[in-house]
Design an enzyme around this catalytic site. Structure first.
Site, PDB file in Angstrom:
ATOM      1  N   ASN A 177       4.597 -10.223  19.016  1.00 27.06           N
ATOM      2  CA  ASN A 177       4.506  -9.429  20.250  1.00 27.06           C
ATOM      3  C   ASN A 177       5.841  -9.191  20.944  1.00 27.06           C
ATOM      4  OD1 ASN A 177       1.757  -9.339  19.903  1.00 27.06           O
ATOM      5  ND2 ASN A 177       1.378 -11.126  21.188  1.00 27.06           N
ATOM      6  N   LYS A 187       9.939  -8.116  21.489  1.00 17.24           N
ATOM      7  CA  LYS A 187      10.766  -6.960  21.160  1.00 17.24           C
ATOM      8  C   LYS A 187      11.709  -7.278  20.002  1.00 17.24           C
ATOM      9  CE  LYS A 187      14.692  -4.437  23.056  1.00 17.24           C
ATOM     10  NZ  LYS A 187      14.429  -3.152  22.399  1.00 17.24           N
ATOM     11  N   LYS A 216      11.301  -5.790  16.506  1.00 18.95           N
ATOM     12  CA  LYS A 216      10.822  -5.527  15.142  1.00 18.95           C
ATOM     13  C   LYS A 216      11.459  -4.262  14.556  1.00 18.95           C
ATOM     14  CE  LYS A 216       6.688  -5.662  16.972  1.00 18.95           C
ATOM     15  NZ  LYS A 216       6.997  -6.236  18.287  1.00 18.95           N
ATOM     16  N   THR A 217      11.316  -3.169  15.292  1.00 17.94           N
ATOM     17  CA  THR A 217      11.854  -1.902  14.795  1.00 17.94           C
ATOM     18  C   THR A 217      13.383  -1.920  14.834  1.00 17.94           C
ATOM     19  OG1 THR A 217       9.860  -0.721  15.441  1.00 17.94           O
ATOM     20  CG2 THR A 217      11.836   0.598  15.146  1.00 17.94           C
ATOM     21  N   THR A 218      13.937  -2.558  15.870  1.00 20.63           N
ATOM     22  CA  THR A 218      15.398  -2.689  15.956  1.00 20.63           C
ATOM     23  C   THR A 218      15.933  -3.402  14.710  1.00 20.63           C
ATOM     24  OG1 THR A 218      15.040  -3.070  18.319  1.00 20.63           O
ATOM     25  CG2 THR A 218      17.260  -3.407  17.490  1.00 20.63           C
ATOM     26  N   ARG A 238      22.538  -1.519   7.342  1.00 16.87           N
ATOM     27  CA  ARG A 238      23.175  -2.441   6.397  1.00 16.87           C
ATOM     28  C   ARG A 238      23.120  -1.859   4.974  1.00 16.87           C
ATOM     29  NH1 ARG A 238      21.412  -8.638   7.198  1.00 16.87           N
ATOM     30  NH2 ARG A 238      22.977  -8.638   8.821  1.00 16.87           N
ATOM     31  N   PHE A 249       1.451   9.425  19.016  1.00 14.45           N
ATOM     32  CA  PHE A 249       0.610   8.224  19.017  1.00 14.45           C
ATOM     33  C   PHE A 249      -0.797   8.436  19.539  1.00 14.45           C
ATOM     34  CE2 PHE A 249       2.270   8.085  23.172  1.00 14.45           C
ATOM     35  CZ  PHE A 249       1.625   7.112  23.921  1.00 14.45           C
ATOM     36  N   TRP A 277      -3.032   6.921  21.415  1.00 15.13           N
ATOM     37  CA  TRP A 277      -3.609   6.768  22.750  1.00 15.13           C
ATOM     38  C   TRP A 277      -3.590   8.110  23.482  1.00 15.13           C
ATOM     39  CZ3 TRP A 277      -0.108   3.313  20.683  1.00 15.13           C
ATOM     40  CH2 TRP A 277      -0.663   2.089  20.309  1.00 15.13           C
ATOM     41  N   GLU A 307       5.669   0.408  11.982  1.00 11.82           N
ATOM     42  CA  GLU A 307       4.389   0.427  12.724  1.00 11.82           C
ATOM     43  C   GLU A 307       3.176   0.678  11.818  1.00 11.82           C
ATOM     44  OE1 GLU A 307       5.291  -0.527  15.587  1.00 11.82           O
ATOM     45  OE2 GLU A 307       7.209   0.463  16.016  1.00 11.82           O
TER      46      GLU A 307
END
Ligand code: ATP
Ligand code: MG
Length: 199
Positions: free
Chosen positions: A39, A41, A43-45, A53, A94, A96, A131
């Site tokens: 949960n 911050k 993951k995508t970073t 890399r 997205f 929602w 995601e």
């Protein structure tokens, strides 16, 4: 040498021997499956960091963005000019907002075709499925299809999966799993997502 220095030196020698043993034991070379979940911050970073890399060594990279494709993304802006990078984004943005199960499923299936092609291409060194965990959760994509495509990928190819609540089967088959833990997040204090920091 003081007592303290001697103790430190002995500890460092022991540590070095331990690390050397581990380095010697790691004798396999192959592509990896990495899962960045949890949960907190980052993951995508972390995924884009790894993309940078790989591109840095001239490898070919494919990024498939599920859900948030239409959102701004600084890394994509910066790296788009690199001919070794291919980015596929899910058309509808997205769920929602759209809240249309049928069109979301169709959009997901369409972008999955790009993912499947990348996962079958031995020239592609790294594939990011950003995601994708939500696609599995919402049932827009089927875990068996994803598992099979990842399992059958070229042996030198690495894959990064990001998103909260990663499917148990993905965690089981992964080589590296990192869970970002939410200690605190600025958003909870009423601070808006920040350009160049959060996206
Ligand atoms: P990032 O893209 O910053 O690495 P992430 O991929 O780990 O974040 P997501 O769940 O994909 O996290 O959410 C993306 C957006 O939501 C980002 O703008 C991020 O800053 C924000 N975010 C991530 N974690 C949290 C959290 N725990 N609470 C509130 N907002 C969050
Ligand atoms: Mg993310």
């Amino acid at each position: 040498m003081t007592d303290r220095q001697q103790r430190h030196q002995r500890a460092m020698q022991k540590l070095k021997a331990h690390v050397d043993d581990k380095v010697a034991a790691a004798d396999q070379q192959r592509g990896l499956l990495l899962v960045f979940t949890g949960n907190g911050k980052g993951k995508t970073t972390a995924a884009w960091g790894t993309v940078t890399r790989a591109l840095g060594y001239g490898y070919r990279v494919g990024v498939v963005q599920f859900i948030k494709g239409l959102w701004e993304c600084g890394e994509r802006e910066r790296l788009a000019a690199d001919a070794n990078l291919e980015v596929s984004i899910m058309a509808t943005g997205f769920t929602w907002e759209t809240q249309n199960r049928e069109s979301d499923t169709a959009a997901c299936q369409a972008v999955w075709q790009d993912a499947a092609r990348l996962l079958a291409d031995p020239e592609v060194y790294l594939v990011v499925l950003d995601e994708i965990t939500y696609m599995l959760k919402f049932g827009y994509l089927d875990i068996d299809t994803v598992r099979q495509a990842i399992a059958d990928r070229p042996p030198e190819q690495s894959v990064i999966v990001t998103g909260r609540n990663a499917h148990r089967e993905l965690i089981e088959m992964a080589d590296t799993v990192s869970e970002m833990q939410d200690v605190k997040h600025a958003f909870d204090a009423g601070i808006q997502a920040r350009r160049g920091i959060d996206y």
